[in-house]
Design a protein around this motif. Structure first.
Motif, PDB file in Angstrom:
ATOM      1  N   ILE A 237       0.848  -1.199   0.000  1.00 37.12           N
ATOM      2  CA  ILE A 237       0.000   0.000   0.000  1.00 37.12           C
ATOM      3  C   ILE A 237       0.883   1.248   0.000  1.00 37.12           C
ATOM      4  O   ILE A 237       0.626   2.205  -0.711  1.00 37.12           O
ATOM      5  CB  ILE A 237      -0.940  -0.004   1.219  1.00 37.12           C
ATOM      6  CG1 ILE A 237      -1.935  -1.137   1.098  1.00 37.12           C
ATOM      7  CG2 ILE A 237      -1.661   1.326   1.364  1.00 37.12           C
ATOM      8  CD1 ILE A 237      -2.788  -1.344   2.325  1.00 37.12           C
ATOM      9  N   GLY A 238       1.939   1.233   0.798  1.00 37.39           N
ATOM     10  CA  GLY A 238       2.806   2.402   0.919  1.00 37.39           C
ATOM     11  C   GLY A 238       3.525   2.764  -0.363  1.00 37.39           C
ATOM     12  O   GLY A 238       3.856   3.929  -0.590  1.00 37.39           O
ATOM     13  N   LYS A 239       3.784   1.780  -1.226  1.00 36.28           N
ATOM     14  CA  LYS A 239       4.490   2.048  -2.479  1.00 36.28           C
ATOM     15  C   LYS A 239       3.683   2.912  -3.437  1.00 36.28           C
ATOM     16  O   LYS A 239       4.252   3.657  -4.223  1.00 36.28           O
ATOM     17  CB  LYS A 239       4.796   0.726  -3.203  1.00 36.28           C
ATOM     18  CG  LYS A 239       5.930  -0.050  -2.646  1.00 36.28           C
ATOM     19  CD  LYS A 239       6.171  -1.221  -3.571  1.00 36.28           C
ATOM     20  CE  LYS A 239       6.833  -2.357  -2.861  1.00 36.28           C
ATOM     21  NZ  LYS A 239       6.957  -3.526  -3.718  1.00 36.28           N
ATOM     22  N   LYS A 240       2.345   2.807  -3.372  1.00 33.48           N
ATOM     23  CA  LYS A 240       1.492   3.549  -4.297  1.00 33.48           C
ATOM     24  C   LYS A 240       1.449   5.017  -3.914  1.00 33.48           C
ATOM     25  O   LYS A 240       1.296   5.360  -2.747  1.00 33.48           O
ATOM     26  CB  LYS A 240       0.068   2.998  -4.267  1.00 33.48           C
ATOM     27  CG  LYS A 240      -0.060   1.574  -4.711  1.00 33.48           C
ATOM     28  CD  LYS A 240      -1.500   1.130  -4.583  1.00 33.48           C
ATOM     29  CE  LYS A 240      -1.636  -0.346  -4.892  1.00 33.48           C
ATOM     30  NZ  LYS A 240      -3.007  -0.807  -4.650  1.00 33.48           N
ATOM     31  N   ALA A 241       1.549   5.878  -4.903  1.00 37.40           N
ATOM     32  CA  ALA A 241       1.441   7.313  -4.660  1.00 37.40           C
ATOM     33  C   ALA A 241      -0.035   7.696  -4.567  1.00 37.40           C
ATOM     34  O   ALA A 241      -0.888   7.079  -5.196  1.00 37.40           O
ATOM     35  CB  ALA A 241       2.112   8.089  -5.780  1.00 37.40           C
TER      36      ALA A 241
ATOM     37  N   THR B 152      -2.364   5.508   3.741  1.00 40.01           N
ATOM     38  CA  THR B 152      -3.813   5.334   3.805  1.00 40.01           C
ATOM     39  C   THR B 152      -4.481   6.553   4.422  1.00 40.01           C
ATOM     40  O   THR B 152      -5.554   6.978   3.973  1.00 40.01           O
ATOM     41  CB  THR B 152      -4.166   4.063   4.601  1.00 40.01           C
ATOM     42  OG1 THR B 152      -3.533   2.947   3.989  1.00 40.01           O
ATOM     43  CG2 THR B 152      -5.653   3.839   4.640  1.00 40.01           C
ATOM     44  N   MET B 153      -3.865   7.132   5.449  1.00 39.98           N
ATOM     45  CA  MET B 153      -4.438   8.325   6.073  1.00 39.98           C
ATOM     46  C   MET B 153      -4.481   9.495   5.080  1.00 39.98           C
ATOM     47  O   MET B 153      -5.467  10.237   5.035  1.00 39.98           O
ATOM     48  CB  MET B 153      -3.638   8.716   7.316  1.00 39.98           C
ATOM     49  CG  MET B 153      -3.766   7.727   8.452  1.00 39.98           C
ATOM     50  SD  MET B 153      -5.427   7.516   9.073  1.00 39.98           S
ATOM     51  CE  MET B 153      -5.667   9.021   9.955  1.00 39.98           C
ATOM     52  N   ILE B 154      -3.434   9.655   4.275  1.00 44.66           N
ATOM     53  CA  ILE B 154      -3.423  10.725   3.264  1.00 44.66           C
ATOM     54  C   ILE B 154      -4.486  10.429   2.201  1.00 44.66           C
ATOM     55  O   ILE B 154      -5.188  11.332   1.745  1.00 44.66           O
ATOM     56  CB  ILE B 154      -2.021  10.885   2.654  1.00 44.66           C
ATOM     57  CG1 ILE B 154      -1.058  11.393   3.722  1.00 44.66           C
ATOM     58  CG2 ILE B 154      -2.047  11.841   1.472  1.00 44.66           C
ATOM     59  CD1 ILE B 154       0.391  11.411   3.300  1.00 44.66           C
ATOM     60  N   GLY B 155      -4.637   9.165   1.823  1.00 44.48           N
ATOM     61  CA  GLY B 155      -5.686   8.788   0.876  1.00 44.48           C
ATOM     62  C   GLY B 155      -7.075   9.083   1.421  1.00 44.48           C
ATOM     63  O   GLY B 155      -7.968   9.519   0.682  1.00 44.48           O
ATOM     64  N   ASN B 156      -7.280   8.859   2.727  1.00 41.20           N
ATOM     65  CA  ASN B 156      -8.560   9.175   3.365  1.00 41.20           C
ATOM     66  C   ASN B 156      -8.822  10.679   3.375  1.00 41.20           C
ATOM     67  O   ASN B 156      -9.977  11.110   3.275  1.00 41.20           O
ATOM     68  CB  ASN B 156      -8.603   8.628   4.790  1.00 41.20           C
ATOM     69  CG  ASN B 156      -8.860   7.146   4.824  1.00 41.20           C
ATOM     70  OD1 ASN B 156      -9.261   6.537   3.836  1.00 41.20           O
ATOM     71  ND2 ASN B 156      -8.619   6.549   5.975  1.00 41.20           N
ATOM     72  N   LEU B 157      -7.762  11.489   3.518  1.00 46.42           N
ATOM     73  CA  LEU B 157      -7.937  12.947   3.453  1.00 46.42           C
ATOM     74  C   LEU B 157      -8.463  13.342   2.078  1.00 46.42           C
ATOM     75  O   LEU B 157      -9.390  14.147   1.966  1.00 46.42           O
ATOM     76  CB  LEU B 157      -6.608  13.668   3.714  1.00 46.42           C
ATOM     77  CG  LEU B 157      -5.942  13.525   5.076  1.00 46.42           C
ATOM     78  CD1 LEU B 157      -4.664  14.344   5.113  1.00 46.42           C
ATOM     79  CD2 LEU B 157      -6.854  13.941   6.199  1.00 46.42           C
ATOM     80  N   MET B 158      -7.871  12.753   1.026  1.00 48.85           N
ATOM     81  CA  MET B 158      -8.291  13.075  -0.347  1.00 48.85           C
ATOM     82  C   MET B 158      -9.744  12.659  -0.587  1.00 48.85           C
ATOM     83  O   MET B 158     -10.525  13.400  -1.164  1.00 48.85           O
ATOM     84  CB  MET B 158      -7.390  12.376  -1.369  1.00 48.85           C
ATOM     85  CG  MET B 158      -5.955  12.771  -1.310  1.00 48.85           C
ATOM     86  SD  MET B 158      -5.707  14.501  -1.681  1.00 48.85           S
ATOM     87  CE  MET B 158      -3.967  14.642  -1.368  1.00 48.85           C
TER      88      MET B 158
END
Length: 178
Positions: free
Chosen positions: A4-8, A71-77
């Protein structure tokens, strides 16, 4: 390696993201959210319009925080563009919910109605008397409010009466034998 972390994390159109040290701030059409990253990971914006998260080293703790931070940054988006939603279902004779002003009124078999003050950052609607829909931009707050409402009368295992999440299966018990 965290898959998961590898994906931008791509920044959708209409959303602005700022990175100040370990703080990530995101503004979108639904509102503004921020998150402070763990010291074991670094976030950076690349020229393709996405945010990349990298661990500072290959220690176990840094790799553990890597995927969670992404994942937290993805949740912000997702929160500032689409928002988050939880549904609660009420089961039981006479059990119902209604929004009255700034309170959620719940009749859950007690001698009195339960009044739950609706938080500012979460919208609560009742499309049916036995259904509650919670919506907001912060997944943690939406989940916390849903858990607090569910705690007033969690589903019991014999008849399944109470407040449950939509789609939640209640493990039923058999009653007494004669």
């Amino acid at each position: 390696m965290s898959r998961i972390g590898k994906k931008a994390v791509t920044i959708p159109s209409g959303v602005t993201a700022e990175i100040n040290g370990q703080a990530v701030k995101v503004k979108g059409p639904k509102g503004e959210l921020s998150f402070v990253l763990n010291d074991l990971v670094l976030a950076s914006k690349d020229e393709s319009g996405s945010i990349k998260v990298d661990p500072i080293d290959q220690s176990k703790n840094a790799r553990a925080a890597w995927g969670m931070s992404r994942t937290m940054i993805g949740n912000l988006m997702k929160g500032v563009t689409e928002g988050f939603q939880k549904r609660l279902e009420i089961t039981g004779v006479g059990y119902r919910a209604a929004v009255q002003g700034k309170n959620l009124q719940l009749a859950l078999g007690y001698s009195h109605d339960v009044l739950y003050p609706i938080p500012v950052d979460v919208a609560i609607t009742c499309p049916k008397p036995t259904e509650i829909v919670l919506a907001g931009i912060d997944p943690q707050r939406v989940g916390q409010v849903a858990a607090e409402i569910r705690d007033f009368r969690p589903p019991e295992p014999y008849k399944g009466k109470g407040v449950k999440y939509a789609g939640e299966s209640i493990v039923r018990k058999e009653g007494k034998k004669k």
